[in-house]
Design a protein around this motif. Sequence first.
Motif, PDB file in Angstrom:
ATOM      1  N   ARG A 196       2.247 -33.826  64.120  1.00 46.99           N
ATOM      2  CA  ARG A 196       0.828 -33.872  64.508  1.00 46.99           C
ATOM      3  C   ARG A 196       0.392 -35.299  64.806  1.00 46.99           C
ATOM      4  O   ARG A 196      -0.502 -35.538  65.616  1.00 46.99           O
ATOM      5  CB  ARG A 196      -0.037 -33.267  63.406  1.00 46.99           C
ATOM      6  N   PHE A 197       1.038 -36.264  64.163  1.00 47.37           N
ATOM      7  CA  PHE A 197       0.665 -37.667  64.352  1.00 47.37           C
ATOM      8  C   PHE A 197       1.606 -38.396  65.321  1.00 47.37           C
ATOM      9  O   PHE A 197       1.291 -39.503  65.756  1.00 47.37           O
ATOM     10  CB  PHE A 197       0.657 -38.386  63.000  1.00 47.37           C
ATOM     11  N   LEU A 198       2.736 -37.762  65.651  1.00 47.53           N
ATOM     12  CA  LEU A 198       3.724 -38.432  66.498  1.00 47.53           C
ATOM     13  C   LEU A 198       3.850 -37.836  67.895  1.00 47.53           C
ATOM     14  O   LEU A 198       4.342 -38.489  68.807  1.00 47.53           O
ATOM     15  CB  LEU A 198       5.104 -38.376  65.821  1.00 47.53           C
ATOM     16  N   LYS A 199       3.408 -36.607  68.080  1.00 49.30           N
ATOM     17  CA  LYS A 199       3.693 -35.893  69.323  1.00 49.30           C
ATOM     18  C   LYS A 199       3.079 -36.551  70.557  1.00 49.30           C
ATOM     19  O   LYS A 199       3.641 -36.450  71.658  1.00 49.30           O
ATOM     20  CB  LYS A 199       3.240 -34.436  69.227  1.00 49.30           C
ATOM     21  N   ASP A 200       1.944 -37.211  70.409  1.00 44.34           N
ATOM     22  CA  ASP A 200       1.282 -37.787  71.577  1.00 44.34           C
ATOM     23  C   ASP A 200       1.934 -39.078  72.059  1.00 44.34           C
ATOM     24  O   ASP A 200       1.705 -39.494  73.202  1.00 44.34           O
ATOM     25  CB  ASP A 200      -0.198 -38.052  71.278  1.00 44.34           C
ATOM     26  N   VAL A 201       2.726 -39.707  71.219  1.00 40.99           N
ATOM     27  CA  VAL A 201       3.303 -41.001  71.599  1.00 40.99           C
ATOM     28  C   VAL A 201       4.831 -40.967  71.643  1.00 40.99           C
ATOM     29  O   VAL A 201       5.470 -41.989  71.884  1.00 40.99           O
ATOM     30  CB  VAL A 201       2.843 -42.127  70.638  1.00 40.99           C
ATOM     31  N   THR A 202       5.421 -39.787  71.412  1.00 39.79           N
ATOM     32  CA  THR A 202       6.882 -39.696  71.405  1.00 39.79           C
ATOM     33  C   THR A 202       7.363 -38.465  72.169  1.00 39.79           C
ATOM     34  O   THR A 202       6.613 -37.530  72.425  1.00 39.79           O
ATOM     35  CB  THR A 202       7.448 -39.608  69.969  1.00 39.79           C
ATOM     36  N   THR A 203       8.642 -38.499  72.478  1.00 42.16           N
ATOM     37  CA  THR A 203       9.338 -37.349  73.054  1.00 42.16           C
ATOM     38  C   THR A 203      10.493 -36.993  72.125  1.00 42.16           C
ATOM     39  O   THR A 203      11.204 -37.888  71.636  1.00 42.16           O
ATOM     40  CB  THR A 203       9.902 -37.685  74.445  1.00 42.16           C
ATOM     41  N   VAL A 204      10.695 -35.713  71.852  1.00 45.12           N
ATOM     42  CA  VAL A 204      11.797 -35.278  70.996  1.00 45.12           C
ATOM     43  C   VAL A 204      13.095 -35.322  71.799  1.00 45.12           C
ATOM     44  O   VAL A 204      13.238 -34.619  72.803  1.00 45.12           O
ATOM     45  CB  VAL A 204      11.566 -33.859  70.449  1.00 45.12           C
ATOM     46  N   LEU A 205      14.035 -36.149  71.355  1.00 46.81           N
ATOM     47  CA  LEU A 205      15.339 -36.231  72.013  1.00 46.81           C
ATOM     48  C   LEU A 205      16.338 -35.258  71.406  1.00 46.81           C
ATOM     49  O   LEU A 205      17.195 -34.710  72.104  1.00 46.81           O
ATOM     50  CB  LEU A 205      15.897 -37.653  71.918  1.00 46.81           C
ATOM     51  N   ASP A 206      16.243 -35.060  70.106  1.00 45.87           N
ATOM     52  CA  ASP A 206      17.203 -34.188  69.442  1.00 45.87           C
ATOM     53  C   ASP A 206      16.627 -33.704  68.115  1.00 45.87           C
ATOM     54  O   ASP A 206      15.946 -34.460  67.412  1.00 45.87           O
ATOM     55  CB  ASP A 206      18.520 -34.920  69.181  1.00 45.87           C
ATOM     56  N   GLU A 207      16.888 -32.456  67.800  1.00 51.33           N
ATOM     57  CA  GLU A 207      16.562 -31.920  66.476  1.00 51.33           C
ATOM     58  C   GLU A 207      17.745 -31.084  66.021  1.00 51.33           C
ATOM     59  O   GLU A 207      18.173 -30.164  66.734  1.00 51.33           O
ATOM     60  CB  GLU A 207      15.300 -31.074  66.494  1.00 51.33           C
ATOM     61  N   THR A 208      18.272 -31.407  64.871  1.00 53.73           N
ATOM     62  CA  THR A 208      19.428 -30.695  64.335  1.00 53.73           C
ATOM     63  C   THR A 208      19.114 -30.215  62.930  1.00 53.73           C
ATOM     64  O   THR A 208      18.784 -31.016  62.056  1.00 53.73           O
ATOM     65  CB  THR A 208      20.672 -31.602  64.300  1.00 53.73           C
ATOM     66  N   LYS A 209      19.221 -28.907  62.729  1.00 53.99           N
ATOM     67  CA  LYS A 209      18.975 -28.332  61.417  1.00 53.99           C
ATOM     68  C   LYS A 209      20.299 -28.113  60.697  1.00 53.99           C
ATOM     69  O   LYS A 209      21.311 -27.775  61.311  1.00 53.99           O
ATOM     70  CB  LYS A 209      18.216 -27.005  61.541  1.00 53.99           C
ATOM     71  N   GLY A 210      20.264 -28.298  59.388  1.00 50.69           N
ATOM     72  CA  GLY A 210      21.453 -28.079  58.585  1.00 50.69           C
ATOM     73  C   GLY A 210      21.137 -27.200  57.389  1.00 50.69           C
ATOM     74  O   GLY A 210      19.981 -27.033  57.004  1.00 50.69           O
ATOM     75  N   PHE A 211      22.178 -26.645  56.817  1.00 50.65           N
ATOM     76  CA  PHE A 211      22.037 -25.808  55.626  1.00 50.65           C
ATOM     77  C   PHE A 211      23.276 -25.987  54.765  1.00 50.65           C
ATOM     78  O   PHE A 211      24.327 -26.413  55.250  1.00 50.65           O
ATOM     79  CB  PHE A 211      21.871 -24.334  56.014  1.00 50.65           C
ATOM     80  N   ARG A 212      23.135 -25.669  53.494  1.00 50.42           N
ATOM     81  CA  ARG A 212      24.276 -25.793  52.587  1.00 50.42           C
ATOM     82  C   ARG A 212      25.139 -24.552  52.701  1.00 50.42           C
ATOM     83  O   ARG A 212      24.683 -23.445  52.437  1.00 50.42           O
ATOM     84  CB  ARG A 212      23.801 -25.995  51.148  1.00 50.42           C
ATOM     85  N   TYR A 213      26.391 -24.744  53.085  1.00 57.22           N
ATOM     86  CA  TYR A 213      27.323 -23.645  53.269  1.00 57.22           C
ATOM     87  C   TYR A 213      27.916 -23.239  51.915  1.00 57.22           C
ATOM     88  O   TYR A 213      27.688 -23.911  50.905  1.00 57.22           O
ATOM     89  CB  TYR A 213      28.416 -24.078  54.256  1.00 57.22           C
ATOM     90  N   PHE A 214      28.666 -22.174  51.897  1.00 61.71           N
ATOM     91  CA  PHE A 214      29.234 -21.675  50.649  1.00 61.71           C
ATOM     92  C   PHE A 214      30.042 -22.745  49.916  1.00 61.71           C
ATOM     93  O   PHE A 214      30.849 -23.446  50.526  1.00 61.71           O
ATOM     94  CB  PHE A 214      30.135 -20.466  50.922  1.00 61.71           C
TER      95      PHE A 214
END
Length: 227
Positions: A131-149
Amino acid sequence: MSVEVMNPDVAQDVWKDIGQHVDFVVLQLKRTNLAQEQAAIQEFADRSQAIIRSMNIRAEDAGLKVAIGFSNAAWDYLFPTAPKPKELETFTTIAGDEAEYTMPATAGDIFLHIRAANEAVVYEVVTQFMRFLKDVTTVLDETKGFRYFEGRAIIGFIDGTEAPAIADAAEYAIIGVEDPEYINGSYAFAQKWIHDMNFWQAMKTEEQEKAVGREKFTDLELADDDK
């Protein structure tokens, strides 16, 4: 006069547990209006701490951990008169003998590393930050992770066996008295590994073990001649 020393209990937490859920976000500044972007980043820096405190009240058992980093180029752009962390630099491509082993340099100004035991907490923090960053930045990458077994990597082997223990890692991960201006801070070096899972899963377990250097089930290290 006392000299402040590195304190893992109050240092930026980028070096301990990996969490159950994680989001890595890389943003690039639009660089269209320096004054506007500086003001937005200043407000974000202030509001982000309130967001973290609020979320730790709303979800006190989630173990929320947040790290926020700025690239060398972003530092020069946003904070041209501020002293720079001594080891902050721009990564350049490291070329391997074959293209598949090359570590390419990629763009990015702001790095968000958010982890918690609850994916909803991670999602909410990222949403509020943006909400505070979207107007001045562009998202280059978003990577989600999770804990595997069993704490295994997606390739099926235990992950982090050779990583140093927490008590030992702090010395390497946290800035100390060598740079007192930024003591208890740290540096982020983000890497993304691409796995050909179809190729990997077609290999026999014995072949996988020789590639990794460990037994898949027990996690015991193989003899050097067997790797």
